[in-house]
Design a protein around this motif. Structure first.
Motif, PDB file in Angstrom:
ATOM      1  N   GLY A  59       0.784  -1.228   0.000  1.00 35.97           N
ATOM      2  CA  GLY A  59       0.000   0.000   0.000  1.00 35.97           C
ATOM      3  C   GLY A  59       0.817   1.281   0.000  1.00 35.97           C
ATOM      4  N   LEU A  60       2.144   1.174  -0.061  1.00 39.97           N
ATOM      5  CA  LEU A  60       2.972   2.375  -0.067  1.00 39.97           C
ATOM      6  C   LEU A  60       3.218   2.851  -1.496  1.00 39.97           C
ATOM      7  N   TRP A  61       3.415   4.155  -1.638  1.00 43.25           N
ATOM      8  CA  TRP A  61       3.732   4.758  -2.925  1.00 43.25           C
ATOM      9  C   TRP A  61       5.223   4.635  -3.182  1.00 43.25           C
ATOM     10  N   THR A  62       5.579   4.447  -4.444  1.00 38.69           N
ATOM     11  CA  THR A  62       6.975   4.299  -4.816  1.00 38.69           C
ATOM     12  C   THR A  62       7.150   4.628  -6.294  1.00 38.69           C
ATOM     13  N   ASN A  63       8.355   4.411  -6.792  1.00 36.52           N
ATOM     14  CA  ASN A  63       8.646   4.636  -8.201  1.00 36.52           C
ATOM     15  C   ASN A  63       7.906   3.624  -9.074  1.00 36.52           C
ATOM     16  N   ALA A  64       8.008   3.786 -10.374  1.00 34.48           N
ATOM     17  CA  ALA A  64       7.206   3.012 -11.329  1.00 34.48           C
ATOM     18  C   ALA A  64       7.294   1.506 -11.128  1.00 34.48           C
ATOM     19  N   CYS A  65       8.491   0.985 -10.888  1.00 35.21           N
ATOM     20  CA  CYS A  65       8.655  -0.466 -10.845  1.00 35.21           C
ATOM     21  C   CYS A  65       9.953  -0.810 -10.134  1.00 35.21           C
ATOM     22  N   CYS A  66       9.943  -1.879  -9.347  1.00 38.35           N
ATOM     23  CA  CYS A  66      11.135  -2.395  -8.667  1.00 38.35           C
ATOM     24  C   CYS A  66      11.099  -3.913  -8.731  1.00 38.35           C
ATOM     25  N   SER A  67      12.270  -4.519  -8.797  1.00 36.18           N
ATOM     26  CA  SER A  67      12.318  -5.976  -8.741  1.00 36.18           C
ATOM     27  C   SER A  67      13.761  -6.444  -8.681  1.00 36.18           C
ATOM     28  N   HIS A  68      13.955  -7.722  -9.004  1.00 32.67           N
ATOM     29  CA  HIS A  68      15.257  -8.372  -8.969  1.00 32.67           C
ATOM     30  C   HIS A  68      15.472  -9.108 -10.289  1.00 32.67           C
ATOM     31  N   PRO A  69      16.684  -9.042 -10.832  1.00 31.80           N
ATOM     32  CA  PRO A  69      16.967  -9.890 -11.998  1.00 31.80           C
ATOM     33  C   PRO A  69      17.095 -11.349 -11.564  1.00 31.80           C
ATOM     34  N   PHE A  70      16.726 -12.239 -12.454  1.00 31.06           N
ATOM     35  CA  PHE A  70      16.939 -13.667 -12.218  1.00 31.06           C
ATOM     36  C   PHE A  70      18.419 -13.989 -12.413  1.00 31.06           C
ATOM     37  N   PRO A  71      18.911 -15.053 -11.800  1.00 31.96           N
ATOM     38  CA  PRO A  71      20.284 -15.480 -12.092  1.00 31.96           C
ATOM     39  C   PRO A  71      20.462 -15.664 -13.605  1.00 31.96           C
ATOM     40  N   GLY A  72      21.537 -15.105 -14.144  1.00 32.48           N
ATOM     41  CA  GLY A  72      21.802 -15.183 -15.577  1.00 32.48           C
ATOM     42  C   GLY A  72      21.130 -14.104 -16.406  1.00 32.48           C
ATOM     43  N   GLU A  73      20.297 -13.271 -15.789  1.00 36.97           N
ATOM     44  CA  GLU A  73      19.577 -12.206 -16.493  1.00 36.97           C
ATOM     45  C   GLU A  73      20.247 -10.870 -16.179  1.00 36.97           C
ATOM     46  N   THR A  74      20.433 -10.033 -17.194  1.00 36.68           N
ATOM     47  CA  THR A  74      21.008  -8.713 -16.950  1.00 36.68           C
ATOM     48  C   THR A  74      19.986  -7.816 -16.275  1.00 36.68           C
ATOM     49  N   VAL A  75      20.478  -6.773 -15.625  1.00 35.06           N
ATOM     50  CA  VAL A  75      19.583  -5.805 -14.983  1.00 35.06           C
ATOM     51  C   VAL A  75      18.660  -5.180 -16.017  1.00 35.06           C
ATOM     52  N   ILE A  76      19.175  -4.783 -17.158  1.00 33.69           N
ATOM     53  CA  ILE A  76      18.346  -4.103 -18.157  1.00 33.69           C
ATOM     54  C   ILE A  76      17.285  -5.042 -18.733  1.00 33.69           C
ATOM     55  N   GLU A  92      12.379   2.755 -23.609  1.00 33.51           N
ATOM     56  CA  GLU A  92      13.832   2.788 -23.501  1.00 33.51           C
ATOM     57  C   GLU A  92      14.210   3.149 -22.062  1.00 33.51           C
ATOM     58  N   LEU A  93      15.191   2.440 -21.523  1.00 34.28           N
ATOM     59  CA  LEU A  93      15.665   2.662 -20.157  1.00 34.28           C
ATOM     60  C   LEU A  93      17.175   2.786 -20.164  1.00 34.28           C
ATOM     61  N   HIS A  94      17.704   3.627 -19.281  1.00 33.92           N
ATOM     62  CA  HIS A  94      19.147   3.662 -19.084  1.00 33.92           C
ATOM     63  C   HIS A  94      19.440   3.838 -17.601  1.00 33.92           C
ATOM     64  N   GLU A  95      20.534   3.207 -17.171  1.00 37.65           N
ATOM     65  CA  GLU A  95      20.919   3.279 -15.764  1.00 37.65           C
ATOM     66  C   GLU A  95      21.542   4.638 -15.482  1.00 37.65           C
ATOM     67  N   PHE A 114      21.612  -4.000  -3.467  1.00 33.82           N
ATOM     68  CA  PHE A 114      22.440  -3.188  -4.348  1.00 33.82           C
ATOM     69  C   PHE A 114      21.495  -2.828  -5.484  1.00 33.82           C
ATOM     70  N   ASP A 115      21.000  -1.598  -5.474  1.00 34.45           N
ATOM     71  CA  ASP A 115      19.888  -1.178  -6.329  1.00 34.45           C
ATOM     72  C   ASP A 115      20.388  -0.358  -7.520  1.00 34.45           C
ATOM     73  N   HIS A 116      20.140  -0.877  -8.713  1.00 35.44           N
ATOM     74  CA  HIS A 116      20.449  -0.173  -9.956  1.00 35.44           C
ATOM     75  C   HIS A 116      19.237   0.679 -10.305  1.00 35.44           C
ATOM     76  N   VAL A 117      19.424   1.986 -10.471  1.00 30.45           N
ATOM     77  CA  VAL A 117      18.314   2.890 -10.757  1.00 30.45           C
ATOM     78  C   VAL A 117      18.335   3.229 -12.239  1.00 30.45           C
ATOM     79  N   LEU A 118      17.195   2.960 -12.878  1.00 32.85           N
ATOM     80  CA  LEU A 118      17.048   3.192 -14.313  1.00 32.85           C
ATOM     81  C   LEU A 118      15.997   4.257 -14.553  1.00 32.85           C
ATOM     82  N   LEU A 119      16.157   4.977 -15.654  1.00 36.70           N
ATOM     83  CA  LEU A 119      15.255   6.070 -16.003  1.00 36.70           C
ATOM     84  C   LEU A 119      14.753   5.885 -17.423  1.00 36.70           C
TER      85      LEU A 119
END
Length: 179
Positions: A59-76, A92-95, A114-119
């Motif tokens: 129920g809290l407000w936050t940025n558009a989307c957050c999650s975790h990459p799967f093992p073997g998956e890049t952040v992007i 299109e997204l960039h860190e 360890f949070d990678h922030v993308l825009l």
């Protein structure tokens, strides 16, 4: 049902193993994550309100989307996947930066990421997955900062940390009295 594995990392974001997501949150293990910030052409920030069923920060407000990459998956790749899954669009997204944070929750879980922030920029239709997102809206950065001052508990811990840096990156001033 077992939750997926997350990528355990050291303070330099070097992978050191994997662990089931809930176990990592119970043990407070540092793991790789990402936070996506979306703005529209008017310069407004897309906020989502986390579904009430979420395992932490419901129920809290936050940025558009957050999650975790799967093992073997890049952040992007993970960011594009989750943006489509949670909000029904991709762009299109960039860190723009990364940071490490730790938050302990009342339910015994600890978010240590360890949070990678993308825009990204997006102006189209949004089709949220209601099991993830209970509400969403675009707001001006000034309005978001006003709301964070008047009701700081309505926002996630990582949003409080990341928003000032995002605003600096996009050239928007951060209010002197907040964050």
């Amino acid at each position: 049902m077992k939750s997926p594995d997350v990528i355990l990392v050291n303070e330099q974001d070097e992978a050191i193993g994997t662990m089931e997501k809930m176990e990592a949150h119970l043990k407070g293990m540092l793991h790789r994550a990402f936070s996506i910030f979306i703005v529209n052409d008017a310069g407004e920030i897309l906020l989502q309100r986390r579904a009430l069923e979420k395992y932490h920060s419901p129920g809290l407000w936050t940025n558009a989307c957050c999650s975790h990459p799967f093992p073997g998956e890049t952040v992007i790749a993970a960011a594009h996947r989750r943006l489509q899954e949670e909000l029904g669009f991709d762009c299109e997204l960039h860190e723009i930066f990364s940071f490490t944070y730790r938050t302990e929750f009342d339910n015994g879980l600890t978010e240590h990421e360890f949070d990678h922030v993308l825009l990204g920029t997006y102006n189209g239709n949004i089709h949220p997955d209601l099991s993830e997102v209970s509400d969403y809206r675009y707001l001006s950065s000034a309005r978001v900062q006003e709301l964070m001052i008047s009701d700081p508990a309505a926002f996630t811990s990582w949003f409080h940390l990341a928003l000032p840096l995002v605003l600096q990156h996009i050239g928007v001033g951060v209010g002197a009295n907040n964050m």
